[in-house]
Design a protein around this motif. Structure first.
Motif, PDB file in Angstrom:
ATOM      1  N   ILE A 175     -37.402  38.689  37.203  1.00  0.00           N
ATOM      2  CA  ILE A 175     -37.297  39.296  38.530  1.00  0.00           C
ATOM      3  C   ILE A 175     -36.103  40.238  38.577  1.00  0.00           C
ATOM      4  O   ILE A 175     -36.194  41.344  39.122  1.00  0.00           O
ATOM      5  CB  ILE A 175     -37.236  38.209  39.624  1.00  0.00           C
ATOM      6  CG1 ILE A 175     -38.586  37.494  39.693  1.00  0.00           C
ATOM      7  CG2 ILE A 175     -36.863  38.820  40.977  1.00  0.00           C
ATOM      8  CD1 ILE A 175     -38.622  36.296  40.589  1.00  0.00           C
ATOM      9  N   GLN A 176     -34.992  39.834  37.981  1.00  0.00           N
ATOM     10  CA  GLN A 176     -33.824  40.712  37.943  1.00  0.00           C
ATOM     11  C   GLN A 176     -34.128  41.996  37.173  1.00  0.00           C
ATOM     12  O   GLN A 176     -33.723  43.090  37.592  1.00  0.00           O
ATOM     13  CB  GLN A 176     -32.627  40.003  37.312  1.00  0.00           C
ATOM     14  CG  GLN A 176     -31.350  40.808  37.349  1.00  0.00           C
ATOM     15  CD  GLN A 176     -30.863  41.040  38.769  1.00  0.00           C
ATOM     16  OE1 GLN A 176     -30.676  40.077  39.507  1.00  0.00           O
ATOM     17  NE2 GLN A 176     -30.686  42.288  39.158  1.00  0.00           N
ATOM     18  N   MET A 177     -34.851  41.887  36.066  1.00  0.00           N
ATOM     19  CA  MET A 177     -35.224  43.076  35.290  1.00  0.00           C
ATOM     20  C   MET A 177     -36.092  44.020  36.124  1.00  0.00           C
ATOM     21  O   MET A 177     -35.932  45.239  36.066  1.00  0.00           O
ATOM     22  CB  MET A 177     -35.951  42.658  34.015  1.00  0.00           C
ATOM     23  CG  MET A 177     -35.068  41.974  32.986  1.00  0.00           C
ATOM     24  SD  MET A 177     -35.999  41.245  31.620  1.00  0.00           S
ATOM     25  CE  MET A 177     -36.651  42.722  30.819  1.00  0.00           C
ATOM     26  N   ILE A 178     -37.012  43.452  36.903  1.00  0.00           N
ATOM     27  CA  ILE A 178     -37.883  44.258  37.761  1.00  0.00           C
ATOM     28  C   ILE A 178     -37.060  44.951  38.841  1.00  0.00           C
ATOM     29  O   ILE A 178     -37.227  46.147  39.091  1.00  0.00           O
ATOM     30  CB  ILE A 178     -39.003  43.388  38.359  1.00  0.00           C
ATOM     31  CG1 ILE A 178     -39.963  42.949  37.256  1.00  0.00           C
ATOM     32  CG2 ILE A 178     -39.746  44.139  39.466  1.00  0.00           C
ATOM     33  CD1 ILE A 178     -40.898  41.829  37.647  1.00  0.00           C
ATOM     34  N   LEU A 204     -30.240  48.995  44.666  1.00  0.00           N
ATOM     35  CA  LEU A 204     -29.680  47.715  45.092  1.00  0.00           C
ATOM     36  C   LEU A 204     -28.323  47.507  44.438  1.00  0.00           C
ATOM     37  O   LEU A 204     -28.121  47.844  43.268  1.00  0.00           O
ATOM     38  CB  LEU A 204     -30.622  46.565  44.719  1.00  0.00           C
ATOM     39  CG  LEU A 204     -31.975  46.565  45.430  1.00  0.00           C
ATOM     40  CD1 LEU A 204     -32.861  45.444  44.881  1.00  0.00           C
ATOM     41  CD2 LEU A 204     -31.824  46.440  46.930  1.00  0.00           C
ATOM     42  N   VAL A 205     -27.411  46.959  45.172  1.00  0.00           N
ATOM     43  CA  VAL A 205     -26.058  46.766  44.696  1.00  0.00           C
ATOM     44  C   VAL A 205     -25.977  45.458  43.931  1.00  0.00           C
ATOM     45  O   VAL A 205     -26.334  44.395  44.457  1.00  0.00           O
ATOM     46  CB  VAL A 205     -25.046  46.753  45.866  1.00  0.00           C
ATOM     47  CG1 VAL A 205     -23.640  46.479  45.353  1.00  0.00           C
ATOM     48  CG2 VAL A 205     -25.114  48.064  46.631  1.00  0.00           C
ATOM     49  N   ASN A 206     -25.532  45.515  42.680  1.00  0.00           N
ATOM     50  CA  ASN A 206     -25.357  44.320  41.863  1.00  0.00           C
ATOM     51  C   ASN A 206     -23.969  43.759  42.062  1.00  0.00           C
ATOM     52  O   ASN A 206     -22.993  44.493  42.206  1.00  0.00           O
ATOM     53  CB  ASN A 206     -25.558  44.629  40.382  1.00  0.00           C
ATOM     54  CG  ASN A 206     -27.004  44.839  40.023  1.00  0.00           C
ATOM     55  OD1 ASN A 206     -27.895  44.274  40.657  1.00  0.00           O
ATOM     56  ND2 ASN A 206     -27.258  45.653  39.026  1.00  0.00           N
ATOM     57  N   SER A 207     -23.873  42.459  42.017  1.00  0.00           N
ATOM     58  CA  SER A 207     -22.588  41.778  42.103  1.00  0.00           C
ATOM     59  C   SER A 207     -22.551  40.722  41.018  1.00  0.00           C
ATOM     60  O   SER A 207     -23.409  39.837  40.996  1.00  0.00           O
ATOM     61  CB  SER A 207     -22.435  41.139  43.481  1.00  0.00           C
ATOM     62  OG  SER A 207     -21.276  40.353  43.527  1.00  0.00           O
ATOM     63  N   THR A 208     -21.612  40.808  40.120  1.00  0.00           N
ATOM     64  CA  THR A 208     -21.473  39.876  38.990  1.00  0.00           C
ATOM     65  C   THR A 208     -22.797  39.684  38.261  1.00  0.00           C
ATOM     66  O   THR A 208     -23.250  38.584  38.027  1.00  0.00           O
ATOM     67  CB  THR A 208     -20.884  38.511  39.408  1.00  0.00           C
ATOM     68  OG1 THR A 208     -21.787  37.892  40.327  1.00  0.00           O
ATOM     69  CG2 THR A 208     -19.517  38.651  40.002  1.00  0.00           C
ATOM     70  N   ASN A 209     -23.455  40.796  37.943  1.00  0.00           N
ATOM     71  CA  ASN A 209     -24.681  40.817  37.150  1.00  0.00           C
ATOM     72  C   ASN A 209     -25.900  40.205  37.812  1.00  0.00           C
ATOM     73  O   ASN A 209     -26.852  39.853  37.129  1.00  0.00           O
ATOM     74  CB  ASN A 209     -24.463  40.163  35.770  1.00  0.00           C
ATOM     75  CG  ASN A 209     -23.497  40.962  34.940  1.00  0.00           C
ATOM     76  OD1 ASN A 209     -23.445  42.175  35.048  1.00  0.00           O
ATOM     77  ND2 ASN A 209     -22.735  40.277  34.112  1.00  0.00           N
ATOM     78  N   HIS A 210     -25.911  40.040  39.114  1.00  0.00           N
ATOM     79  CA  HIS A 210     -27.132  39.611  39.788  1.00  0.00           C
ATOM     80  C   HIS A 210     -27.167  40.200  41.187  1.00  0.00           C
ATOM     81  O   HIS A 210     -26.149  40.505  41.773  1.00  0.00           O
ATOM     82  CB  HIS A 210     -27.281  38.091  39.815  1.00  0.00           C
ATOM     83  CG  HIS A 210     -26.219  37.403  40.637  1.00  0.00           C
ATOM     84  ND1 HIS A 210     -24.978  37.133  40.144  1.00  0.00           N
ATOM     85  CD2 HIS A 210     -26.242  36.945  41.899  1.00  0.00           C
ATOM     86  CE1 HIS A 210     -24.256  36.532  41.066  1.00  0.00           C
ATOM     87  NE2 HIS A 210     -25.009  36.407  42.157  1.00  0.00           N
ATOM     88  N   VAL A 211     -28.374  40.381  41.688  1.00  0.00           N
ATOM     89  CA  VAL A 211     -28.546  40.930  43.032  1.00  0.00           C
ATOM     90  C   VAL A 211     -28.378  39.806  44.033  1.00  0.00           C
ATOM     91  O   VAL A 211     -28.952  38.730  43.870  1.00  0.00           O
ATOM     92  CB  VAL A 211     -29.940  41.579  43.181  1.00  0.00           C
ATOM     93  CG1 VAL A 211     -30.173  42.008  44.606  1.00  0.00           C
ATOM     94  CG2 VAL A 211     -30.075  42.764  42.246  1.00  0.00           C
ATOM     95  N   ILE A 212     -27.572  40.036  45.045  1.00  0.00           N
ATOM     96  CA  ILE A 212     -27.361  39.036  46.101  1.00  0.00           C
ATOM     97  C   ILE A 212     -28.458  39.158  47.127  1.00  0.00           C
ATOM     98  O   ILE A 212     -28.775  40.236  47.570  1.00  0.00           O
ATOM     99  CB  ILE A 212     -25.985  39.236  46.767  1.00  0.00           C
ATOM    100  CG1 ILE A 212     -24.896  39.045  45.719  1.00  0.00           C
ATOM    101  CG2 ILE A 212     -25.804  38.299  47.940  1.00  0.00           C
ATOM    102  CD1 ILE A 212     -23.510  39.361  46.206  1.00  0.00           C
TER     103      ILE A 212
END
Length: 145
Positions: A126-129, A137-145
């Motif tokens: 899902i993160q790759m998609i 989308l803004v990433n925070s510490t390598n994952h979307v919040i």
């Protein structure tokens, strides 16, 4: 807002919809195929006859029965259900298999079953998609919040 399944579309396949950072997100099987690059095709199967799967499982020295259970994993987490067994033997034997549909259908099942909404399936996928299709989308510490 939680994700939900919209069944409209070809053969009721629909899409998974959610709102992330005020952005409407739609994930369809075709997006999974495109982003994850499984090299499968929509016409590839997601199920095989027992007469084809059982010998392959036996060659892998799988000790459980087939199909192991009617519903998803009621026999325990150490047993395969029919869908998982088909995916496994297809992967091991290099059979044509629609892994994109397998992932998409499993995520939809999880979302539609209120008893199973404990965790998210395939978070890395899902993160790759999201990274590929929604780069704004803004990433925070390598994952979307």
């Amino acid at each position: 807002m939680a994700a939900k399944v919209d069944r409209r579309g070809a053969n009721g396949a629909g899409a998974i919809e959610a709102k992330v950072q005020e952005k409407e997100i739609r994930i369809r099987e075709a997006i999974i195929l495109e982003v994850l690059k499984f090299r499968d095709q929509p016409h590839f199967p997601t199920s095989f006859e027992q007469s084809r799967v059982l010998p392959a499982l036996q060659r892998m020295i799988y000790e459980g029965g087939y199909p192991t259970c009617i519903a998803e994993n009621k026999g325990g987490f150490d047993q395969l259900n029919k869908t998982q067994a088909c995916a496994l033997v297809a992967l091991v034997n290099s059979w044509d298999y629609n892994f994109s549909a397998f992932i998409f259908d499993n995520i939809k099942k999880m979302l539609e079953n209120p008893k199973k909404k404990v965790f998210m399936l395939y978070p890395r996928f899902i993160q790759m998609i999201l990274d590929a299709k929604y780069p704004e989308l803004v990433n925070s510490t390598n994952h979307v919040i």
